[in-house]
Design a protein around this motif. Structure first.
Motif, short mmCIF file in Angstrom:
data_model
loop_
_atom_site.label_atom_id
_atom_site.label_comp_id
_atom_site.label_asym_id
_atom_site.label_seq_id
_atom_site.Cartn_x
_atom_site.Cartn_y
_atom_site.Cartn_z
N ARG A 84 -0.85 -6.07 -3.14
CA ARG A 84 -0.88 -4.75 -3.76
C ARG A 84 -1.38 -4.84 -5.20
O ARG A 84 -2.23 -4.05 -5.63
CB ARG A 84 0.52 -4.13 -3.72
CG ARG A 84 0.64 -2.80 -4.46
CD ARG A 84 -0.30 -1.75 -3.91
NE ARG A 84 -0.17 -0.47 -4.59
CZ ARG A 84 -1.15 0.40 -4.73
NH1 ARG A 84 -2.36 0.13 -4.24
NH2 ARG A 84 -0.95 1.55 -5.35
N VAL A 85 -0.88 -5.79 -5.96
CA VAL A 85 -1.30 -5.93 -7.35
C VAL A 85 -2.78 -6.29 -7.42
O VAL A 85 -3.53 -5.75 -8.25
CB VAL A 85 -0.43 -6.99 -8.07
CG1 VAL A 85 -1.03 -7.36 -9.42
CG2 VAL A 85 0.99 -6.46 -8.24
N ALA A 86 -3.24 -7.20 -6.57
CA ALA A 86 -4.65 -7.57 -6.56
C ALA A 86 -5.53 -6.36 -6.26
O ALA A 86 -6.61 -6.19 -6.85
CB ALA A 86 -4.90 -8.68 -5.54
N ALA A 87 -5.07 -5.49 -5.35
CA ALA A 87 -5.84 -4.29 -5.02
C ALA A 87 -5.95 -3.36 -6.23
O ALA A 87 -7.00 -2.72 -6.43
CB ALA A 87 -5.18 -3.55 -3.86
N LEU A 88 -4.92 -3.30 -7.05
CA LEU A 88 -4.97 -2.46 -8.25
C LEU A 88 -5.97 -3.02 -9.26
O LEU A 88 -6.69 -2.26 -9.92
CB LEU A 88 -3.58 -2.35 -8.87
CG LEU A 88 -2.54 -1.59 -8.05
CD1 LEU A 88 -1.18 -1.63 -8.74
CD2 LEU A 88 -2.98 -0.14 -7.83
N PHE A 89 -6.02 -4.34 -9.40
CA PHE A 89 -7.04 -4.94 -10.26
C PHE A 89 -8.43 -4.64 -9.72
O PHE A 89 -9.36 -4.33 -10.48
CB PHE A 89 -6.82 -6.45 -10.38
CG PHE A 89 -5.83 -6.86 -11.43
CD1 PHE A 89 -6.21 -6.96 -12.76
CD2 PHE A 89 -4.52 -7.15 -11.10
CE1 PHE A 89 -5.31 -7.34 -13.74
CE2 PHE A 89 -3.60 -7.53 -12.07
CZ PHE A 89 -3.99 -7.62 -13.39
N PRO B 90 -13.48 -8.43 -9.93
CA PRO B 90 -13.71 -9.20 -8.71
C PRO B 90 -12.46 -9.99 -8.34
O PRO B 90 -11.84 -10.61 -9.21
CB PRO B 90 -14.86 -10.14 -9.09
CG PRO B 90 -15.46 -9.57 -10.33
CD PRO B 90 -14.35 -8.85 -11.04
N VAL B 91 -12.07 -9.95 -7.07
CA VAL B 91 -10.86 -10.62 -6.62
C VAL B 91 -11.21 -11.61 -5.52
O VAL B 91 -11.92 -11.28 -4.57
CB VAL B 91 -9.82 -9.60 -6.09
CG1 VAL B 91 -8.61 -10.34 -5.50
CG2 VAL B 91 -9.39 -8.66 -7.21
N LEU B 92 -10.71 -12.83 -5.65
CA LEU B 92 -10.82 -13.84 -4.60
C LEU B 92 -9.41 -14.27 -4.21
O LEU B 92 -8.59 -14.58 -5.08
CB LEU B 92 -11.60 -15.06 -5.10
CG LEU B 92 -13.11 -15.08 -4.86
CD1 LEU B 92 -13.71 -16.34 -5.47
CD2 LEU B 92 -13.43 -15.04 -3.37
N ASP B 93 -9.14 -14.29 -2.92
CA ASP B 93 -7.82 -14.64 -2.40
C ASP B 93 -7.89 -16.04 -1.80
O ASP B 93 -8.61 -16.27 -0.83
CB ASP B 93 -7.39 -13.62 -1.35
CG ASP B 93 -5.96 -13.81 -0.88
OD1 ASP B 93 -5.56 -14.97 -0.66
OD2 ASP B 93 -5.25 -12.81 -0.73
N ALA B 94 -7.13 -16.98 -2.36
CA ALA B 94 -7.17 -18.37 -1.89
C ALA B 94 -6.73 -18.48 -0.44
O ALA B 94 -7.27 -19.29 0.32
CB ALA B 94 -6.30 -19.25 -2.78
N ASP B 95 -5.76 -17.67 -0.02
CA ASP B 95 -5.32 -17.70 1.38
C ASP B 95 -6.44 -17.27 2.32
O ASP B 95 -6.63 -17.85 3.39
CB ASP B 95 -4.10 -16.80 1.58
CG ASP B 95 -2.79 -17.51 1.29
OD1 ASP B 95 -2.82 -18.73 1.00
OD2 ASP B 95 -1.73 -16.85 1.35
N ARG B 96 -7.17 -16.24 1.92
CA ARG B 96 -8.27 -15.77 2.76
C ARG B 96 -9.38 -16.81 2.84
O ARG B 96 -9.94 -17.06 3.91
CB ARG B 96 -8.82 -14.46 2.21
CG ARG B 96 -9.91 -13.83 3.07
CD ARG B 96 -10.25 -12.45 2.56
NE ARG B 96 -9.09 -11.57 2.62
CZ ARG B 96 -9.06 -10.34 2.10
NH1 ARG B 96 -10.11 -9.86 1.47
NH2 ARG B 96 -7.98 -9.60 2.22
N VAL B 97 -9.68 -17.43 1.70
CA VAL B 97 -10.69 -18.50 1.69
C VAL B 97 -10.24 -19.64 2.60
O VAL B 97 -11.03 -20.19 3.37
CB VAL B 97 -10.94 -19.01 0.26
CG1 VAL B 97 -11.83 -20.25 0.26
CG2 VAL B 97 -11.56 -17.90 -0.60
N THR B 98 -8.96 -19.98 2.53
CA THR B 98 -8.42 -21.05 3.36
C THR B 98 -8.60 -20.73 4.84
O THR B 98 -9.03 -21.58 5.63
CB THR B 98 -6.93 -21.28 3.05
OG1 THR B 98 -6.78 -21.63 1.68
CG2 THR B 98 -6.36 -22.41 3.91
N ARG B 99 -8.25 -19.50 5.23
CA ARG B 99 -8.39 -19.12 6.64
C ARG B 99 -9.85 -19.20 7.10
O ARG B 99 -10.13 -19.64 8.22
CB ARG B 99 -7.84 -17.70 6.86
CG ARG B 99 -6.33 -17.62 6.78
CD ARG B 99 -5.82 -16.29 7.30
NE ARG B 99 -6.24 -15.17 6.48
CZ ARG B 99 -5.56 -14.71 5.43
NH1 ARG B 99 -4.43 -15.29 5.08
NH2 ARG B 99 -5.99 -13.66 4.75
#
Length: 203
Positions: free
Chosen positions: A16-21, A27-36
């Motif tokens: 939720r916080v990342a979505a607000l940024f 620009p947002v990069l999610d380490a979990d998504r990159v891992t998957r």
């Protein structure tokens, strides 16, 4: 481009916080998504994990069975360290590569890393932000969101850095307890965004 790191325990509200940024143009990069993505069949990370842990961590389609893998590494600290040694460097390199390839004039990017401190990545960031709520709220949120029992969530929390230690090591923390409404949460994000833009501006 400078980088800010966002972390927090399971169920704390990082997404939720990342979505607000992101709504503010960050620009947002999610380490979990990159891992998957790197764990998909045919990717080098997928092969490295199977080479170490064997075919027992695969589902019938040849994808990683994350539940089976998690059960194995949670039961054996040595295996957990082995998995982290396989995963963390590859994800770290991929995140840096994606940032280098990114076409943006944003002053900073936000990288979401649930195990930021555990992975030793804090020196990568101009600021580290942690999102926090109460332990009971974490358990309630995750049991509603995922197909997990309270005991399973509590076990995951036990293996993560505690909230007090995250707050001590972070540069700033965001209060995302249930008593914080959306307006208050947005205000916290906006304050941090303004600070980061000022910190990273050329002028």
């Amino acid at each position: 481009m400078e980088r800010a790191g966002l972390t927090g325990g399971i169920g704390s509200g990082k997404t939720r916080v990342a979505a607000l940024f992101a709504e503010l143009g960050v620009p947002v990069l999610d380490a979990d998504r990159v891992t998957r993505e790197l764990q998909e069949p045919g990717q080098p990370l997928h092969g490295a994990i199977v080479e170490h842990f064997g075919p027992g961590v695969l589902d019938p389609r040849g994808h990683l069975d994350r539940r089976a893998l998690a059960a194995r590494v949670f039961a054996d600290p040595t295996e957990r360290e082995a998995l982290e040694a396989i995963v963390h460097p590859r994800v770290h390199r991929e995140i840096h590569a994606r940032l280098e390839r990114g076409d943006t004039d944003a002053p900073y990017a936000l990288i979401v890393v649930p195990l930021l401190f555990e992975a030793g990545w804090e020196d990568d960031f101009v600021r580290v932000i942690t999102v926090e709520c109460t332990p009971e709220e974490q358990i309630e949120r995750v049991t509603r969101r995922d197909d997990r029992t309270r005991e399973e969530v509590a076990a995951i929390m036990e293996r993560q850095l505690g909230a007090n230690e995250r707050r001590r090591r972070a540069d700033v923390w965001i209060d995302n307890r249930d008593t914080v409404d959306d307006r208050q949460l947005r205000a916290q994000v906006l304050t941090i965004d303004r600070e980061l833009r000022s910190l990273t501006s050329d002028g």
